[in-house]
Design an enzyme around this catalytic site. Structure first.
Site, PDB file in Angstrom:
ATOM      1  CG  ASP A  90      95.836 -55.675   3.884  1.00 49.86           C
ATOM      2  OD1 ASP A  90      96.437 -54.776   3.732  1.00 49.86           O
ATOM      3  OD2 ASP A  90      95.157 -56.218   3.215  1.00 49.86           O
ATOM      4  CB  SER A 111      90.693 -57.493   7.827  1.00 49.41           C
ATOM      5  OG  SER A 111      89.553 -56.780   6.720  1.00 49.41           O
ATOM      6  CG  HIS A 151      92.361 -58.483   3.254  1.00 48.48           C
ATOM      7  ND1 HIS A 151      92.770 -57.362   3.507  1.00 48.48           N
ATOM      8  CD2 HIS A 151      91.197 -58.682   3.743  1.00 48.48           C
ATOM      9  CE1 HIS A 151      92.173 -57.013   4.540  1.00 48.48           C
ATOM     10  NE2 HIS A 151      91.105 -57.650   4.722  1.00 48.48           N
TER      11      HIS A 151
END
Length: 300
Positions: A165, A137, A229
């Protein structure tokens, strides 16, 4: 007003090897107390793992990945904990409002990783070819910024950066200098698992689109977004443990089944992805339950 201020003092590191699995926290000042850092040369391959927004280094998913790495290849794993600057310690109801503060701290955390890297290279004789970064992330962009900084410092490029991600908000429409980018390391591997928290914009040498963007077993789109996610971390851990667990088919060949894949056209997600000749965008079908593998035992 900055609710999640960055300072080097608030960043901590967990250092794990096969021999030493203690989850103690170290700082730049105390790192010399760790057994590995008492040596004049560190011979291990080194992997940095960096978490994202409102997370921390000692969460179950990252510790599981670190264990998989040290079990697999006796890596020295450095988990970067930047929880203060990632707004992890703020009240859960208002954390989201502070996202932009955490996003703007990513470059500073990247610079910190570059500082640790410089120490590894110059003091402990670790070649840059022996260092890879993995980030989830916001941690993916942090890793990208570290990749830019080490080049600026004249250290050369990391062997690989793996973006799990990478965060979409605040980054997906940025140009290369303001996000993770394929020039940040010799090889940049991106694993996409969501479309709102993450992004489907291609960012790396290889981009794996896992099941598109809504992960099986995560429920409805949007509601299951956080689950999707986070799946990127879990998928990659399984790919460390099981060779060719997930095989990517070139987007241009979709919906060709994985069973028809050859080494020359498909790529296995994981630590050996860079040994495959193909680059670009790949579609990766996934199963809904761990270990999520799509290869049915096939290795290419």
């Amino acid at each position: 007003f900055n609710p999640c201020p960055y300072s080097d003092d608030t960043v901590k590191m967990i250092i794990l090897t096969r021999e030493n699995k203690k989850h103690d926290f170290y700082t730049l000042d105390t790192i010399k107390k760790h057994n590995e850092f008492k040596k004049s040369t560190i011979k291990h391959q080194v992997v940095f793992i960096t978490h994202g927004f409102t997370s921390s280094a000692d969460t179950e998913n990252f510790l599981a990945m670190a264990k998989a790495l040290s079990d697999k290849g006796n890596y020295l794993v450095i988990l970067i904990d930047w929880r203060v600057a990632a707004c992890t310690e703020e009240m859960s109801g208002i954390q989201l409002a502070y996202y932009s503060y955490a996003a703007s701290n990513t470059r500073l955390v990247g610079n910190y990783i570059a500082t640790v890297t410089k120490m590894l290279v110059q003091k402990y004789n670790v070649p840059m070819a022996n260092i890879r970064l993995i980030g989830h992330s916001l941690g993916a962009h942090t890793s990208g910024f570290a990749g830019k900084k080490v080049q600026e410092l004249g250290l050369g490029k990391y062997s690989e950066i793996i973006g799990l991600d990478p965060a979409g908000p605040s980054f997906k429409s940025n140009d290369c200098s303001e996000r993770i980018c394929k020039t940040d390391a010799h090889y940049v591997q991106i694993i996409h698992t969501s479309n709102h928290l993450g992004t489907l914009v291609t960012l790396g040498t290889v981009d794996f689109m896992n099941n598109g963007y809504n992960q099986p077993g995560c429920g409805l789109p949007l509601i299951g977004e956080t689950c999707s996610h986070t799946r990127a971390v879990k998928y990659f851990t399984e790919c460390i443990k099981h060779e060719c667990c997930l095989i990517g088919v070139p987007q241009s060949k979709k919906p060709q089944p994985v069973s028809k894949c050859t080494r020359n056209e498909c790529v296995c997600v994981g630590l050996n992805a860079k040994t495959y000749p193909k680059t670009g965008s790949f579609y990766v079908p996934v199963e809904s339950k761990a270990p999520y593998c799509n290869n049915k035992g096939k290795i290419i």
